[in-house]
Write a protein that holds these residues in place. Structure first.
Motif, PDB file in Angstrom:
ATOM      1  N   ARG A 300       0.729  -1.155  -0.090  1.00  0.00           N
ATOM      2  CA  ARG A 300      -0.017  -0.112   0.178  1.00  0.00           C
ATOM      3  C   ARG A 300       0.883   1.276   0.073  1.00  0.00           C
ATOM      4  NH1 ARG A 300      -5.690   0.054  -0.895  1.00  0.00           N
ATOM      5  NH2 ARG A 300      -6.549  -1.876  -0.134  1.00  0.00           N
ATOM      6  N   ASP A 301       1.899   1.176   0.544  1.00  0.00           N
ATOM      7  CA  ASP A 301       3.190   2.187   0.408  1.00  0.00           C
ATOM      8  C   ASP A 301       3.776   2.425  -1.028  1.00  0.00           C
ATOM      9  OD1 ASP A 301       4.795  -0.034   0.010  1.00  0.00           O
ATOM     10  OD2 ASP A 301       5.858   0.551   1.968  1.00  0.00           O
ATOM     11  N   GLY A 302       3.406   1.449  -1.792  1.00  0.00           N
ATOM     12  CA  GLY A 302       3.768   1.705  -3.380  1.00  0.00           C
ATOM     13  C   GLY A 302       5.184   0.794  -3.626  1.00  0.00           C
ATOM     14  N   ARG A 303       5.792   0.281  -2.671  1.00  0.00           N
ATOM     15  CA  ARG A 303       6.871  -0.540  -2.553  1.00  0.00           C
ATOM     16  C   ARG A 303       6.735  -1.554  -3.619  1.00  0.00           C
ATOM     17  NH1 ARG A 303      11.418   0.579   0.368  1.00  0.00           N
ATOM     18  NH2 ARG A 303      10.972   2.066   2.090  1.00  0.00           N
ATOM     19  N   ALA A 304       7.234  -1.939  -4.706  1.00  0.00           N
ATOM     20  CA  ALA A 304       7.065  -3.036  -5.472  1.00  0.00           C
ATOM     21  C   ALA A 304       7.696  -4.192  -4.993  1.00  0.00           C
ATOM     22  CB  ALA A 304       7.484  -2.817  -7.088  1.00  0.00           C
ATOM     23  N   ARG A 305       6.984  -5.473  -4.800  1.00  0.00           N
ATOM     24  CA  ARG A 305       7.436  -6.624  -4.349  1.00  0.00           C
ATOM     25  C   ARG A 305       7.979  -7.639  -5.553  1.00  0.00           C
ATOM     26  NH1 ARG A 305       5.302  -8.145   0.661  1.00  0.00           N
ATOM     27  NH2 ARG A 305       4.884  -6.066   1.769  1.00  0.00           N
ATOM     28  N   TYR A 306       7.250  -7.830  -6.713  1.00  0.00           N
ATOM     29  CA  TYR A 306       7.767  -8.577  -7.785  1.00  0.00           C
ATOM     30  C   TYR A 306       6.632  -8.708  -8.626  1.00  0.00           C
ATOM     31  CZ  TYR A 306       4.610 -12.155  -5.718  1.00  0.00           C
ATOM     32  OH  TYR A 306       3.441 -12.671  -5.160  1.00  0.00           O
TER      33      TYR A 306
END
Length: 380
Positions: A300-306
């Motif tokens: 939700r913070d915009g950090r891309a996981r994969y």
């Protein structure tokens, strides 16, 4: 996932005759499932390569989810076959996992008209009757929205006419007994998410979301329903989290924005870097740019996981803030977006599709004369 002042839960992709006739009644639920506990510790993601475009901008990851594996190999303790009929020949529908070994079943007097609650033991195949379901005179929307918690099962029905409906909310102990009518309340017009769009059982109250009217609660033993302030247009995701839009009948991802009723914390999808959300939960969203089949799993913070393949994925909530289901012409997939692991299920009936329901603890598929039930709580 129900309908009491609009509790929508578990829903098949094909609209039933009743739901077509009664404009968006809550979707009929997906089923039960699995016992035992399996621990998944596989390190499945390739090493991410991230870049940042500046302060306050989310990173982009090139890590990819692993290739799907057969579910019987990947999560053997979390997948079960459940007969589609009782020993007396009546059809059943799996609804939920009541505990780690028992699946909640509804027996159907006729299509979508449940008249009994049963459990199926996934260890020994034993079927136990919990309760008969009685219907008040004038019932027009039949038992739906089944959920469980605090040692109880809850569901809703509705009675009246097309112009004026009353929702009845029921509970029964998971050990069995006589169903209790906990509350009756006016049923507002259906929203795009249905009539009753979610039910939750807390230690001392029963909660539901209804149409676009918001969230209501009542004492678990009965009483006068009360509206929760500031929840208009919100639908229950997983208590105490609510959000919008709701699940049923939407062509966009539900729960793009969520709010904690108890703390007031709000989370939206505005921080997501790119693409349109296809699925969202409390902490994660899956987005895909320009309807590409390659999607990003993002916090939700915009950090891309994969990145992951979302072929066959319809807009849906992330079940347990973690699981995403897909159905292709030759198989079904269950994606664990927290770990990047995906399981495939072969031989399913691709003519029938059960959509994921917010708050549901199973994924459900049809295969021959049985249901394949995936107990999502058994995957750790």
């Amino acid at each position: 996932m129900a309908d009491t002042p609009d509790y929508a839960q578990v829903q098949p992709s094909r609209r039933s005759k009743r739901s077509r006739r009664v404009a968006l009644s809550a979707a009929i639920a997906s089923g039960v499932a699995v016992a035992a506990i399996v621990t998944v510790t596989t390190n499945v993601l390739s090493k991410p390569e991230t870049s940042s475009s500046g302060s306050g901008t989310a990173s982009v990851s090139s890590a990819r989810a692993s290739a799907p594996e057969p579910i019987e190999k990947l999560w053997p303790a979390a997948v079960h076959e459940v007969p589609a009929k009782l020993p007396d020949g009546r059809k059943v529908r799996p609804r939920l996992m009541v505990d780690t070994t028992k699946v909640l079943l509804t027996a159907e007097a006729s299509f979508e008209k449940a008249n009994g609650l049963y459990t199926y033991d996934v260890n020994n195949g034993e079927v136990t009757k919990l309760a008969d379901i009685s219907l008040p005179a004038g019932t027009i929307l039949f038992p739906d929205g089944f959920t469980t918690g605090q040692g109880r099962v809850a569901w809703w029905t509705a009675r009246g006419t097309d112009d004026k409906r009353t929702a009845d909310i029921w509970t029964v102990p998971t050990t069995g007994g006589k169903p209790q009518l906990v509350a009756s309340a006016p049923l507002p017009p259906a929203s795009s998410a249905g009539f009753v769009t979610g039910i939750a059982i807390t230690p001392d109250r029963l909660a539901w979301s209804a149409g676009n009217e918001g969230v209501f609660t009542v004492d678990i033993n009965g009483g006068q329903p009360q509206r929760v302030e500031g929840t208009q247009g919100q639908h229950i995701l997983s208590w105490p989290w609510v959000g919008s839009p709701g699940t049923v009948g939407s062509n966009e991802a539900p729960f793009q924005s969520v709010m904690n009723i108890e703390t007031g914390e709000k989370r939206s999808q505005t921080a997501l870097r790119s693409g349109s959300p296809v699925a969202c939960g409390i902490t994660l969203c899956v987005t895909h740019p320009d309807r590409s089949m390659v999607a990003q799993v993002q916090g939700r913070d915009g950090r891309a996981r994969y990145e992951m393949d979302v072929a066959g994925v319809a807009p849906q909530p992330l079940q347990l803030d973690r699981f995403l289901s897909a159905q292709l012409p030759d198989r079904a997939l269950v994606h664990d977006v927290q770990t990047g692991v995906s399981a495939e299920i072969r031989g399913i009936d691709t003519r029938t599709r059960y959509r994921a329901r917010a708050g549901s603890n199973i994924a459900l598929f049809a295969r021959g004369d049985k249901f394949v039930v995936v107990d999502l709580t058994a995957i750790h």
